[in-house]
Motif scaffolding. Structure first.
Motif, PDB file in Angstrom:
ATOM      1  N   SER A   1       0.831  -1.212   0.000  1.00 44.90           N
ATOM      2  CA  SER A   1       0.000   0.000   0.000  1.00 44.90           C
ATOM      3  C   SER A   1       0.863   1.259   0.000  1.00 44.90           C
TER       4      SER A   1
ATOM      5  N   ILE B   1      -1.014   5.012  -2.551  1.00 44.91           N
ATOM      6  CA  ILE B   1      -2.343   4.875  -3.169  1.00 44.91           C
ATOM      7  C   ILE B   1      -3.151   3.800  -2.455  1.00 44.91           C
ATOM      8  N   GLY B   2      -2.473   2.763  -1.974  1.00 41.95           N
ATOM      9  CA  GLY B   2      -3.170   1.702  -1.248  1.00 41.95           C
ATOM     10  C   GLY B   2      -3.890   2.210  -0.013  1.00 41.95           C
TER      11      GLY B   2
ATOM     12  N   MET C   1      -6.988   4.554  -1.107  1.00 40.90           N
ATOM     13  CA  MET C   1      -8.151   3.811  -1.598  1.00 40.90           C
ATOM     14  C   MET C   1      -9.297   3.819  -0.596  1.00 40.90           C
TER      15      MET C   1
ATOM     16  N   PHE D   1     -12.176   5.878  -1.487  1.00 43.42           N
ATOM     17  CA  PHE D   1     -12.893   5.601  -2.731  1.00 43.42           C
ATOM     18  C   PHE D   1     -13.543   4.220  -2.804  1.00 43.42           C
ATOM     19  N   THR D   2     -13.365   3.401  -1.789  1.00 48.73           N
ATOM     20  CA  THR D   2     -13.980   2.075  -1.827  1.00 48.73           C
ATOM     21  C   THR D   2     -15.265   2.077  -1.011  1.00 48.73           C
TER      22      THR D   2
ATOM     23  N   LYS E   1     -14.789   1.307   2.608  1.00 48.80           N
ATOM     24  CA  LYS E   1     -13.673   2.078   3.188  1.00 48.80           C
ATOM     25  C   LYS E   1     -12.459   1.192   3.475  1.00 48.80           C
ATOM     26  N   GLN E   2     -12.083   0.379   2.486  1.00 46.14           N
ATOM     27  CA  GLN E   2     -10.953  -0.526   2.628  1.00 46.14           C
ATOM     28  C   GLN E   2      -9.752  -0.011   1.861  1.00 46.14           C
ATOM     29  N   GLY E   3      -8.583  -0.107   2.499  1.00 44.55           N
ATOM     30  CA  GLY E   3      -7.339   0.150   1.802  1.00 44.55           C
ATOM     31  C   GLY E   3      -6.913  -1.117   1.067  1.00 44.55           C
ATOM     32  N   LEU E   4      -5.872  -1.008   0.259  1.00 49.83           N
ATOM     33  CA  LEU E   4      -5.386  -2.170  -0.475  1.00 49.83           C
ATOM     34  C   LEU E   4      -5.036  -3.313   0.481  1.00 49.83           C
TER      35      LEU E   4
ATOM     36  N   LEU F   1      -8.157  -5.065   1.457  1.00 45.01           N
ATOM     37  CA  LEU F   1      -8.667  -5.891   0.367  1.00 45.01           C
ATOM     38  C   LEU F   1      -7.857  -7.179   0.242  1.00 45.01           C
TER      39      LEU F   1
END
Length: 135
Positions: free
Chosen positions: A103, A109-110, A113, A116-117, A120-123, A126
């Motif tokens: 991330s 960017i991870g 994220m 934008f998910t 509300k999860q980061g990479l 996920l």
């Protein structure tokens, strides 16, 4: 973000209380068999290694514990769960911790994220199939 700052400071304090005494003892044990720069370089390597292990255990153990959160997350009323809202195990917490490197490596960017998910999860969330929820 505030939870991360709290946890970073707390893990740094824990690390200092563990690493400094070990480093001094290590240096004392090496006296007479190594030069000052050799002792310093060796103790520095040990300190870095212990710092990585302590940080990894701090986040992984707390997030997989009954608290389901690090102290910083707990102070802010957050918890880490699996996709169904259940407590995560050590393996999933481990995957979440190490995937934060990915991330960060992709220009953070991870982490961005999260904004934008849908959940509300980061990479890293996920990858590990985790959620950060309010208590």
């Amino acid at each position: 973000m505030l939870a991360w700052v709290i946890d970073y400071v707390l893990s740094l304090i824990v690390t200092l209380f563990i690493v400094l005494p070990i480093g001094f003892l290590y240096g004392i044990m090496m006296m007479g068999s190594a030069t000052g720069p050799e002792i310093e370089a060796s103790a520095e390597g040990l300190g870095h290694t212990l710092g990585i292990v302590i940080a990894w255990l701090y986040w992984t153990v707390f997030e997989s514990s009954g608290w389901q959160a690090t102290p910083g997350k707990r102070m802010l009323g957050l918890r880490v769960t699996d996709a169904e809202g259940n407590r995560i195990g050590f393996g999933r917490a481990n995957a979440r911790y190490w995937s934060k490197i990915l991330s960060a490596l992709i220009l953070f960017i991870g982490f961005l994220m999260v904004a934008f998910t849908r959940r509300k999860q980061g990479l890293h969330d996920l990858i590990a199939s985790t959620l950060v929820l309010r208590r």
